[in-house]
Design an enzyme around this catalytic site. Structure first.
Site, PDB file in Angstrom:
ATOM      1  N   HIS A 196       8.071   3.561   3.997  1.00 33.56           N
ATOM      2  CA  HIS A 196       8.689   3.745   5.308  1.00 33.56           C
ATOM      3  C   HIS A 196       9.621   2.594   5.670  1.00 33.56           C
ATOM      4  O   HIS A 196      10.448   2.712   6.566  1.00 33.56           O
ATOM      5  CB  HIS A 196       7.614   3.945   6.394  1.00 33.56           C
ATOM      6  CG  HIS A 196       6.719   2.774   6.618  1.00 33.56           C
ATOM      7  ND1 HIS A 196       5.435   2.703   6.133  1.00 33.56           N
ATOM      8  CD2 HIS A 196       6.918   1.623   7.302  1.00 33.56           C
ATOM      9  CE1 HIS A 196       4.878   1.574   6.506  1.00 33.56           C
ATOM     10  NE2 HIS A 196       5.760   0.893   7.219  1.00 33.56           N
TER      11      HIS A 196
ATOM     12  N   ASP B  10       3.207   6.331   0.320  1.00 37.64           N
ATOM     13  CA  ASP B  10       4.053   5.485   1.162  1.00 37.64           C
ATOM     14  C   ASP B  10       4.368   4.228   0.364  1.00 37.64           C
ATOM     15  O   ASP B  10       3.706   3.204   0.498  1.00 37.64           O
ATOM     16  CB  ASP B  10       3.315   5.154   2.467  1.00 37.64           C
ATOM     17  CG  ASP B  10       4.179   4.358   3.432  1.00 37.64           C
ATOM     18  OD1 ASP B  10       5.363   4.114   3.123  1.00 37.64           O
ATOM     19  OD2 ASP B  10       3.660   3.966   4.497  1.00 37.64           O
TER      20      ASP B  10
ATOM     21  N   GLY C 243       3.229  -6.313  12.752  1.00 42.07           N
ATOM     22  CA  GLY C 243       3.765  -7.301  11.828  1.00 42.07           C
ATOM     23  C   GLY C 243       3.013  -7.392  10.522  1.00 42.07           C
ATOM     24  O   GLY C 243       3.462  -8.040   9.592  1.00 42.07           O
TER      25      GLY C 243
ATOM     26  N   SER D  47       1.787  -4.563   8.680  1.00 44.19           N
ATOM     27  CA  SER D  47       1.960  -3.423   7.783  1.00 44.19           C
ATOM     28  C   SER D  47       2.994  -3.718   6.705  1.00 44.19           C
ATOM     29  O   SER D  47       3.972  -4.425   6.940  1.00 44.19           O
ATOM     30  CB  SER D  47       2.399  -2.185   8.572  1.00 44.19           C
ATOM     31  OG  SER D  47       2.484  -1.066   7.744  1.00 44.19           O
TER      32      SER D  47
ATOM     33  N   SER E 186      -0.001   0.816   4.942  1.00 41.56           N
ATOM     34  CA  SER E 186       0.834   1.938   5.351  1.00 41.56           C
ATOM     35  C   SER E 186       0.885   2.053   6.862  1.00 41.56           C
ATOM     36  O   SER E 186       1.946   2.018   7.464  1.00 41.56           O
ATOM     37  CB  SER E 186       0.308   3.241   4.743  1.00 41.56           C
ATOM     38  OG  SER E 186       1.004   4.366   5.264  1.00 41.56           O
TER      39      SER E 186
END
Length: 300
Positions: free
Chosen positions: A143, A173, A253, A255, A271
């Site tokens: 992402h 992801d 902050g 992920s 994720s």
């Protein structure tokens, strides 16, 4: 955690910069076995039923292979008819399927400390890897690449890596960014702060009950355990499958950062999920082994 700088010529691993909304898990749960103890649905059938009948944003489910149990989690956006349908669906499957409510929402957003940048957004680097053709590269969350194809170490700075592969949402992801400098020194290690580093030696599969660590730019080094495998998460951005569910806390902050073990096993990439480091939470990670196989790369 404060920022850490390396004055040498090598490129430093950055941990954590896309975040999780801060929420807390409630104590209330519903166990399907309370309603239908004589019935037990196999995990494969249960997850298929959930996909068909209860796949709405704000829900997630994961499997514990050791017990053949499925844990279903719903965030605060699942209300009214959606919640009633979820309860009814779980209840119909009998023993082995549990439903848990969590406050807040499952979502992804960017903020944090040490970061890589694309466009007007920032994200984090998970693990340094090597492609099958020998190029140094970065493994991070898929992402993160929605913001752009070129990543720099500073806002508006010179691009140091380019997106080669990216998956999100869907079957994972994860993303592979290749360093623009083929000779970039990208060591296989995680900077855990205060001058300490963990050498990442191999990629390994997650197991329920395994104690893991997660590094993030907001909350630093945190620990927890794996609670479920093959998790499906219905984010507002879309469904993601094949994730790892854990109790490791995370905040905005964190992920995108690496999840690993103390002996140097690379396990996952953050994720998304819900939780904070004051009250705990639920977090989901992309398995590193699957990401490496998909992009054609290896640790070290």
């Amino acid at each position: 955690m404060g920022k850490h700088r390396d004055d040498s010529s090598r490129v430093k691993m950055i941990a954590g910069a896309v975040g999780l909304v801060a929420v807390a898990i409630t104590a209330s749960t519903f166990t399907a076995s309370q309603a239908a103890p004589e019935q037990r649905t196999a995990p494969e059938q249960a997850t298929q039923t959930l996909r068909e009948k209860a796949s709405v944003a704000g829900t997630a489910w994961a499997v514990n292979p050791a017990t053949n149990e499925v844990l279903v989690t719903a965030d605060s956006t699942v209300t009214g008819a959606k919640w009633d349908n979820l309860v009814s669906t779980v209840k119909s499957m009998g023993a082995g399927v549990k439903l848990q409510r969590t406050e807040g929402t499952f979502r992804l957003f960017a903020e944090g400390g040490d970061a890589i940048f694309a466009g007007g957004s920032r994200c984090s680097l998970g693990f340094n890897v090597q492609t099958n053709d020998g190029r140094p590269a970065i493994l991070t969350a898929g992402h993160c690449t929605a913001a752009g194809r070129q990543f720099s170490l500073n806002p508006g700075g010179r691009a140091v890596a380019t997106v080669a592969r990216s998956t999100f949402p869907g079957n994972g992801d994860f993303a592979l960014l290749t360093y623009n400098d083929r000779n970039a020194n990208a060591p296989s290690e995680v900077d855990t702060g205060n001058g300490r580093k963990v050498r990442i030696q191999r990629a390994a599969e997650a197991r329920v009950g395994t104690q893991v660590q997660r590094m993030g730019s907001t909350t630093g080094l945190r620990a927890g355990r794996v609670t479920g495998l093959n998790a499906t998460v219905n984010y507002p951005e879309g469904r993601v499958t094949g994730l790892i569910q854990t109790t490791v806390c995370a905040e905005g902050g964190d992920s995108g950062g690496p999840m690993f073990t103390a002996n140097g096993n690379a396990i996952g990439l953050t994720s998304g999920g819900s939780g904070d480091c004051r009250r705990g939470g639920v977090t989901f990670f992309q398995p590193v082994t699957r990401a490496l196989a998909a992009v054609g790369a290896s640790i070290g």
